[in-house]
Design a protein around this motif. Structure first.
Motif, short mmCIF file in Angstrom:
data_model
loop_
_atom_site.label_atom_id
_atom_site.label_comp_id
_atom_site.label_asym_id
_atom_site.label_seq_id
_atom_site.Cartn_x
_atom_site.Cartn_y
_atom_site.Cartn_z
N LEU A 192 97.76 22.28 26.93
CA LEU A 192 97.79 20.97 27.59
C LEU A 192 98.76 20.08 26.83
N LEU A 211 98.66 12.23 30.32
CA LEU A 211 98.97 13.60 30.68
C LEU A 211 100.46 13.77 30.97
N MET A 256 95.39 18.25 37.93
CA MET A 256 95.19 17.43 36.75
C MET A 256 95.09 18.21 35.44
N HIS A 257 95.46 19.49 35.46
CA HIS A 257 95.49 20.27 34.22
C HIS A 257 94.12 20.24 33.52
N ASP A 258 93.07 20.46 34.30
CA ASP A 258 91.73 20.28 33.76
C ASP A 258 90.91 21.56 33.69
N ARG A 259 91.55 22.72 33.94
CA ARG A 259 90.80 23.99 33.81
C ARG A 259 91.76 25.14 33.50
N PRO A 302 93.75 24.42 28.80
CA PRO A 302 93.70 23.00 28.43
C PRO A 302 92.94 22.70 27.15
#
Length: 302
Positions: free
Chosen positions: A110, A118, A156-159, A212
């Motif tokens: 991330l 972000l 959203m680069h969340d997983r 991430p």
């Protein structure tokens, strides 16, 4: 790292890196591309443990990294921009993720700006489908397909997940994959070398993994802005079109370019209707960049 005229930023990034606990043994190698601002001298003075190679010729990011890859014999190789530093445990987390995902040629962390915002760092491969979605600006399409296609503002680069490609500012690369795929292609002096490498990885049956839980702080575009300035977007798009033409043919590339120009023209028209002169200036420059007539640095990404 590959450095070029980024002394103060690079010294600060190295200090933060070397003060961190990465949870693994690290050999830090640098290729300096002929800096004239005292970058290599400052690194040698402050960090004598760093293995630094002085070059008279500016080989660009891809060329510099190609040489470092050849000099390294470690099981993992971690290209890192000279204005970036990993947080504690980043490398160990990336290695663990790679070991759990043996098809991963590389694992991307991330990326966050120093203020914690972000940085959109994973993307779809260029395609007419993506260009049409962005050109039409349809919120319904973007909301429905944006997460699938890693579109900015939606994904959203969340997983943890497999992605098409990730920016090379920080990217853990597996030695076996490098032996199979090869290094970055140095015909891309700067920009798109990461996209092209990830494409080659996909063609050879590998995957690119995003993790991430591993975090890298990245200032962004220090050396690129010093070299290209307002031509940065045009340079990036020229390399993208070159890559696309080589892989899909010139006719397909012209379709992609036309769709990109249409999307930028739509943005310009919307800005004019809103009487937003700053936004209009940006989109006007983007139209020129997409057409190959000049560049624009997006203040929202610098």
């Amino acid at each position: 790292m590959v450095t070029w005229n980024s002394r103060d930023v690079t010294v600060d990034a190295l200090q933060r890196f070397l003060e961190s606990d990465q949870g693994c043994d690290v050999r830090l190698m640098i290729r300096d591309n002929g800096s004239t601002d005292g970058t290599p001298e400052a690194i040698r003075e402050r960090f004598p443990e760093v293995d630094i190679e002085l070059g008279e010729e500016n080989l660009g990011f891809a060329g510099g990294m190609k040489g470092l890859i050849a000099r390294s014999d470690a099981p993992w190789f971690f290209p890192l921009n000279s204005d970036a530093w990993p947080e504690d445990g980043c490398l160990a987390t990336l290695i663990t993720a790679a070991e759990q995902h043996p098809k991963a040629a590389a694992v991307a962390p991330l990326l966050l700006r120093p203020d914690g915002t972000l940085e959109h760092s994973t993307n779809p491969f260029p395609s007419p489908r993506v260009a049409v979605i962005m050109a039409t600006g349809s919120k319904r399409w973007i909301d429905r397909q944006g997460n699938e296609l890693f579109l900015e503002g939606v994904w959203m680069h969340d997983r943890t997940r497999v992605v098409d490609w990730a920016v090379g500012a920080a990217l853990l690369m597996r030695r076996e994959a490098l032996a199979d795929i090869g290094p970055f292609d140095d015909k891309f002096f700067m920009y798109v070398e990461d996209l092209e490498w990830c494409w080659r990885a996909r063609q050879r049956g590998w995957e690119i993994l995003f993790e991430p839980a591993a975090i890298v702080r990245h200032i962004g575009n220090v050396s690129g802005n010093a070299r290209y300035g307002q031509r940065r977007t045009a340079t990036y798009m020229a390399n993208t079109y070159r890559f696309y033409a080589e892989e899909h043919g010139r006719a397909a590339m012209n379709v992609l370019r036309a769709l990109n120009v249409a999307g930028a023209a739509r943005g310009l028209a919307a800005a004019k209707l809103a009487r937003d002169e700053a936004d209009a200036r940006y989109w006007r420059a983007m139209v020129r960049a997409y057409m190959g007539r000049g560049g624009a640095s997006d203040p929202r990404r610098d």
